[in-house]
Design an enzyme around this catalytic site. Structure first.
Site: not given
Ligand SMILES: [Zn+2]
Length: 340
Positions: A159, A194, A196, A283
């Protein structure tokens, strides 16, 4: 498989996390990397301390103003002598603004912290730097002929924007590894599994055809990073066609995930990468506090088999995964099924 980790990475210990109208308990904690190291130990692996390659490979991806901020932010924050919190944390967001360096630490924080999940504490820069060195070491191992190498990157990275921290991330380890691999490889693929969307990776390579970003993630509608990660973001200019987002409906289970992985791998085969950076998050596990995709432990073994069967030299970079009771088991399941 070679793995890399530096104990300095444990020192970052965030105390604050502001998200969706609430202060929350930080999830990106030192116990995460302890769990991963425990899994490696159970497989008879021991992580190597990465050599120090300096800030050069990091500056190849991140803006100099941001790097300077990260290094000095906490000291500058304390130096005000004001009655502020113990960590640098902005309540004003002005990412992308050209000004800030001459406007005080609060303005610089507004410019270089993209959201409320990336406080800068006394050791944050040191831990992020050491984590980036682990990613560089994994990239170098692959460039030198290893079939795969694993960087236990904590804090995570995908991110982190070119000029801002965000989403628990400070330095974009996967992007740094990919850029490092470009020194010896013509085409580098970043495959991000991941939970996200890695908006930092997308932003950094969005106009480039030499680094192809493919991400499978929970639908960003009302889910971090919210404003990017949608299927119609395909790259621009020379990068058009080299950014592939595969968002999945919230609650998706293994069949939907592996159908998306099949699409991702088919696109990757067409791209014919010389090397791959795998942004690996756990996650997606169904009990993870972040989870919008519901994978089970054995699915990580299937994932490892399918990706490793493609045979690409691969630098594996740790991203998220916040369910501490199963993090070691899911990690061990993944790596025990990795071929080569
Ligand atoms: Zn993540």
């Amino acid at each position: 498989m070679q793995s890399f980790f530096d104990d300095t990475q444990q020192l970052h210990h965030p105390q604050s996390y502001f998200s969706r109208g609430q202060m929350r308990r930080p999830q990106e904690v030192p116990e995460r990397s302890q769990a991963i190291l425990q899994a490696l130990s159970a497989m008879g692996w021991s992580a190597t301390v990465p050599p120090d390659q300096g800030w050069g490979p990091i500056a190849a991806v991140h803006d100099s103003d941001y790097v300077a901020f990260l290094k000095c932010a906490h000291a500058d924050w304390l130096a005000t002598g004001e009655d502020w919190g113990s960590e640098v944390m902005s309540n004003i967001y002005r990412v992308g603004s050209g000004r800030g360096a001459d406007m005080g630490i609060l303005a610089r924080a507004a410019r270089h912290l993209a959201d409320g999940s990336c406080p800068v504490g006394p050791e944050t820069a040191n831990s992020a730097y050491a984590g980036a060195q682990s990613a560089i070491a994994a990239a170098d191992a692959v460039a030198q002929g290893e079939r795969a190498a694993f960087a236990v990157c904590r804090p995570p990275g995908h991110h982190a924007r070119r000029d801002a921290a965000g989403g628990f991330c400070y330095l974009n380890n996967a992007a740094i590894a990919a850029q490092r691999l470009r020194e010896t490889c013509q085409r580098v693929l970043i495959l991000d599994v991941d939970l996200h969307h890695g908006q930092g990776i997308q932003e950094i390579f969005y106009h480039r055809a030499d680094v192809h970003y493919i991400s499978i993630h929970g639908d960003p509608v009302n889910f971090y990073p919210v404003v990017t990660g949608h299927a119609d973001e395909c790259g621009e200019g020379e990068g058009l066609g080299y950014n592939l987002n595969l968002p999945l409906p919230h609650g998706s289970e293994a069949p939907a995930f592996f159908a998306a992985l099949d699409r991702a791998l088919a696109a990757a085969v067409q791209f014919a990468p010389d090397a791959v950076v795998l942004a690996l998050g756990f996650d997606t596990y169904r009990e993870d506090p972040q989870a919008k995709i519901a994978l089970d432990t054995h699915d990580y073994g299937v994932m490892a088999e399918r990706i490793s069967n493609c045979g690409w030299p691969t630098a594996i970079v740790l991203e998220g995964g916040y369910h501490l009771p199963t993090l070691a088991l899911n990690t061990e399941t993944f790596f025990s099924h990795w071929k080569g």
